[in-house]
Design a protein around this motif. Structure first.
Motif, PDB file in Angstrom:
ATOM      1  N   LEU A 178       0.802  -1.202   0.000  1.00  0.00           N
ATOM      2  CA  LEU A 178       0.000   0.000   0.000  1.00  0.00           C
ATOM      3  C   LEU A 178       0.846   1.268   0.000  1.00  0.00           C
ATOM      4  N   GLU A 179       2.145   1.119   0.285  1.00  0.00           N
ATOM      5  CA  GLU A 179       3.010   2.295   0.258  1.00  0.00           C
ATOM      6  C   GLU A 179       3.685   2.450  -1.091  1.00  0.00           C
ATOM      7  N   GLU A 180       3.416   1.496  -1.987  1.00  0.00           N
ATOM      8  CA  GLU A 180       4.160   1.467  -3.248  1.00  0.00           C
ATOM      9  C   GLU A 180       3.285   1.879  -4.423  1.00  0.00           C
ATOM     10  N   ASN A 181       3.935   2.443  -5.435  1.00  0.00           N
ATOM     11  CA  ASN A 181       3.260   2.790  -6.669  1.00  0.00           C
ATOM     12  C   ASN A 181       2.807   1.495  -7.374  1.00  0.00           C
ATOM     13  N   PRO A 182       1.580   1.427  -7.888  1.00  0.00           N
ATOM     14  CA  PRO A 182       1.113   0.199  -8.557  1.00  0.00           C
ATOM     15  C   PRO A 182       2.035  -0.259  -9.693  1.00  0.00           C
ATOM     16  N   ASP A 183       2.647   0.701 -10.406  1.00  0.00           N
ATOM     17  CA  ASP A 183       3.551   0.327 -11.509  1.00  0.00           C
ATOM     18  C   ASP A 183       4.787  -0.399 -10.974  1.00  0.00           C
ATOM     19  N   ALA A 184       5.281   0.088  -9.809  1.00  0.00           N
ATOM     20  CA  ALA A 184       6.457  -0.544  -9.212  1.00  0.00           C
ATOM     21  C   ALA A 184       6.108  -1.952  -8.732  1.00  0.00           C
ATOM     22  N   ILE A 185       4.901  -2.111  -8.188  1.00  0.00           N
ATOM     23  CA  ILE A 185       4.457  -3.441  -7.739  1.00  0.00           C
ATOM     24  C   ILE A 185       4.449  -4.396  -8.933  1.00  0.00           C
ATOM     25  N   ALA A 186       3.827  -3.937 -10.029  1.00  0.00           N
ATOM     26  CA  ALA A 186       3.706  -4.787 -11.221  1.00  0.00           C
ATOM     27  C   ALA A 186       5.084  -5.149 -11.772  1.00  0.00           C
ATOM     28  N   ASN A 187       5.981  -4.162 -11.851  1.00  0.00           N
ATOM     29  CA  ASN A 187       7.315  -4.439 -12.402  1.00  0.00           C
ATOM     30  C   ASN A 187       8.063  -5.457 -11.555  1.00  0.00           C
ATOM     31  N   ARG A 188       7.969  -5.282 -10.225  1.00  0.00           N
ATOM     32  CA  ARG A 188       8.694  -6.201  -9.337  1.00  0.00           C
ATOM     33  C   ARG A 188       8.140  -7.623  -9.468  1.00  0.00           C
ATOM     34  N   LEU A 189       6.821  -7.749  -9.443  1.00  0.00           N
ATOM     35  CA  LEU A 189       6.208  -9.084  -9.531  1.00  0.00           C
ATOM     36  C   LEU A 189       6.502  -9.737 -10.878  1.00  0.00           C
ATOM     37  N   MET A 190       6.463  -8.930 -11.943  1.00  0.00           N
ATOM     38  CA  MET A 190       6.689  -9.494 -13.275  1.00  0.00           C
ATOM     39  C   MET A 190       8.136  -9.917 -13.471  1.00  0.00           C
ATOM     40  N   GLN A 191       9.050  -9.143 -12.894  1.00  0.00           N
ATOM     41  CA  GLN A 191      10.463  -9.528 -13.028  1.00  0.00           C
ATOM     42  C   GLN A 191      10.714 -10.845 -12.298  1.00  0.00           C
ATOM     43  N   LYS A 192      10.103 -10.974 -11.109  1.00  0.00           N
ATOM     44  CA  LYS A 192      10.247 -12.203 -10.335  1.00  0.00           C
ATOM     45  C   LYS A 192       9.687 -13.386 -11.125  1.00  0.00           C
ATOM     46  N   ALA A 193       8.515 -13.171 -11.733  1.00  0.00           N
ATOM     47  CA  ALA A 193       7.880 -14.238 -12.507  1.00  0.00           C
ATOM     48  C   ALA A 193       8.709 -14.582 -13.737  1.00  0.00           C
ATOM     49  N   HIS A 194       9.311 -13.551 -14.339  1.00  0.00           N
ATOM     50  CA  HIS A 194      10.098 -13.755 -15.558  1.00  0.00           C
ATOM     51  C   HIS A 194      11.319 -14.637 -15.292  1.00  0.00           C
ATOM     52  N   ASN A 195      11.918 -14.484 -14.112  1.00  0.00           N
ATOM     53  CA  ASN A 195      13.140 -15.229 -13.798  1.00  0.00           C
ATOM     54  C   ASN A 195      12.875 -16.572 -13.127  1.00  0.00           C
ATOM     55  N   ALA A 235      24.102  -9.122 -10.988  1.00  0.00           N
ATOM     56  CA  ALA A 235      23.457  -9.029  -9.667  1.00  0.00           C
ATOM     57  C   ALA A 235      22.201  -8.171  -9.732  1.00  0.00           C
ATOM     58  N   SER A 236      22.284  -7.062 -10.470  1.00  0.00           N
ATOM     59  CA  SER A 236      21.123  -6.155 -10.490  1.00  0.00           C
ATOM     60  C   SER A 236      20.009  -6.652 -11.403  1.00  0.00           C
ATOM     61  N   SER A 237      20.326  -7.580 -12.330  1.00  0.00           N
ATOM     62  CA  SER A 237      19.287  -8.035 -13.253  1.00  0.00           C
ATOM     63  C   SER A 237      18.269  -8.936 -12.559  1.00  0.00           C
ATOM     64  N   GLY A 238      18.676  -9.645 -11.504  1.00  0.00           N
ATOM     65  CA  GLY A 238      17.718 -10.552 -10.859  1.00  0.00           C
ATOM     66  C   GLY A 238      17.392 -10.179  -9.435  1.00  0.00           C
ATOM     67  N   ARG A 239      18.284  -9.501  -8.760  1.00  0.00           N
ATOM     68  CA  ARG A 239      18.105  -9.088  -7.363  1.00  0.00           C
ATOM     69  C   ARG A 239      17.654 -10.240  -6.469  1.00  0.00           C
ATOM     70  N   SER A 240      18.357 -11.370  -6.607  1.00  0.00           N
ATOM     71  CA  SER A 240      18.109 -12.483  -5.685  1.00  0.00           C
ATOM     72  C   SER A 240      19.453 -13.129  -5.392  1.00  0.00           C
ATOM     73  N   LEU A 241      19.462 -14.040  -4.416  1.00  0.00           N
ATOM     74  CA  LEU A 241      20.737 -14.602  -3.948  1.00  0.00           C
ATOM     75  C   LEU A 241      21.534 -15.243  -5.080  1.00  0.00           C
ATOM     76  N   ARG A 242      20.830 -15.984  -5.975  1.00  0.00           N
ATOM     77  CA  ARG A 242      21.579 -16.674  -7.030  1.00  0.00           C
ATOM     78  C   ARG A 242      22.208 -15.678  -8.006  1.00  0.00           C
ATOM     79  N   TYR A 243      21.551 -14.568  -8.253  1.00  0.00           N
ATOM     80  CA  TYR A 243      22.119 -13.562  -9.151  1.00  0.00           C
ATOM     81  C   TYR A 243      23.287 -12.848  -8.465  1.00  0.00           C
ATOM     82  N   TYR A 244      23.142 -12.582  -7.147  1.00  0.00           N
ATOM     83  CA  TYR A 244      24.243 -11.943  -6.419  1.00  0.00           C
ATOM     84  C   TYR A 244      25.474 -12.855  -6.433  1.00  0.00           C
ATOM     85  N   SER A 245      25.248 -14.186  -6.232  1.00  0.00           N
ATOM     86  CA  SER A 245      26.369 -15.124  -6.209  1.00  0.00           C
ATOM     87  C   SER A 245      27.084 -15.138  -7.553  1.00  0.00           C
TER      88      SER A 245
END
Lengths: 224, 98
Positions: free
Chosen positions: A9-26, A160-170
């Motif tokens: 609820l503190e986030e812009n709807p576009d940012a929510i969608a982008n974050r969820l879609m990137q997670k789903a994409h990877n 690291a910045s393309s996935g923003r998860s542990l495996r991408y950081y590693s």
């Protein structure tokens, strides 16, 4: 639900969608496999440029293939990933139709990237040529070591910045480490970049394949 | 500033619920998506997602169409024009208040 309600609820709807879609994409590892294959191809083409003599047919063919690899992968890879998902993974990943690409915006981005790349290349050449013969950075500014370390670190940061998860950081940390290791070894720039690109490709391919296998092992739920 | 915060009272309650906000935000970012994609992406359970989609459909914000792709049944969801307008208004109110 994996998202925190207060955060949403503190986030812009576009940012929510982008974050969820990137997670789903990877999630299924296909983008990593595609980039792994791309980097392995690039490494193979660079290696061919080392093996063949400049001016030979093999050298020319590998050079042109290397130049064309970027645009072909840039446009072909999203299309291929979409086709594979729709053909083999639709029951697991579901169906989504993205909004059509804004051609004008894409053309502007490509033009800006081209201008920035050209200006940077000219500026670097000018800086190196204009430097006095004994300037402290003249020999080291674009030396193999700096180029290898820089490419490894830059590749690591991008990974690291393309996935923003542990495996991408590693993968990012490993790439930076390989780049720095190559910088201290005595390999030539061409060979060093070949090893670096090959390492990026291999790491992405292994990481993506493991993710895909784990994804395929998850039970599917019946469609609605 | 206070009037901007007061505008929060006008916020659309259907969209303001976190799960429904996720669904609407996702549908606004794509042309259309099916139930399975929304379930995978939002992390909601089948029952939960189904209930929220029904509410959004009742409000006229989401259009749902059942179809097939080969033998695979698809429940395709897309944001209606009304849904787009409501999200746009929601976006403006939140942006002004935060």
């Amino acid at each position: 639900m994996t998202e925190s309600p207060s955060r949403l609820l503190e986030e812009n709807p576009d940012a929510i969608a982008n974050r969820l879609m990137q997670k789903a994409h990877n999630r299924d590892g296909l983008p990593e496999i595609a980039s792994g294959l791309t980097f392995l191809t690039a490494a193979a083409l660079m290696w061919l440029q080392v093996v063949f003599h400049p001016g030979s047919f093999g050298f020319e063919a590998s050079s042109w293939s290397f130049i064309l690899l970027g645009p072909v992968v840039g446009f072909g890879s999203p299309w291929a990933i979409k086709k594979v998902r729709r053909r083999f993974l639709i029951e697991r990943v579901g169906y989504v139709e993205l909004k059509p690409v804004n051609r004008e915006r894409t053309a502007v981005v490509i033009a800006i990237a081209f201008v920035v790349a050209a200006v940077t290349a000219v500026a670097v050449m000018f800086a190196v040529e204009a430097a006095p013969p004994h300037a402290p950075y003249r020999g080291s500014f674009l030396s193999s070591s700096w180029m290898l370390a820089g490419t490894g670190i830059l590749g690591g940061v991008l990974a690291a910045s393309s996935g923003r998860s542990l495996r991408y950081y590693s993968v990012g940390v490993l790439l930076a480490a390989i780049g720095i290791f190559l910088a201290f070894s005595r390999v030539s720039l061409q060979m060093g970049l070949t090893i670096l690109f090959g390492s990026i490709g291999l790491l992405s391919l292994i990481s993506g394949s493991i993710v895909l296998l784990l994804f395929l092992r998850q039970p599917t739920e019946p469609a609605q | 500033m206070s009037t901007k915060i007061q505008r929060l009272a006008d916020i659309d309650r259907v969209i303001h619920e976190p799960a429904r906000l996720m669904i609407v935000a996702l549908l606004a970012a794509v042309e259309e998506a099916d139930f399975q994609y929304l379930r995978q992406t939002t992390g909601l359970t089948q029952g939960n997602l189904s209930a929220h989609l029904s509410k959004l459909e009742e409000a006229g914000y989401v259009a749902i169409e059942k179809t097939f792709r080969g033998k695979y049944p698809l429940t395709i969801c897309r944001l209606t024009d009304r849904g787009k307008d409501v999200l746009d208004r929601y976006r403006k109110i939140i942006k002004a208040a935060l």
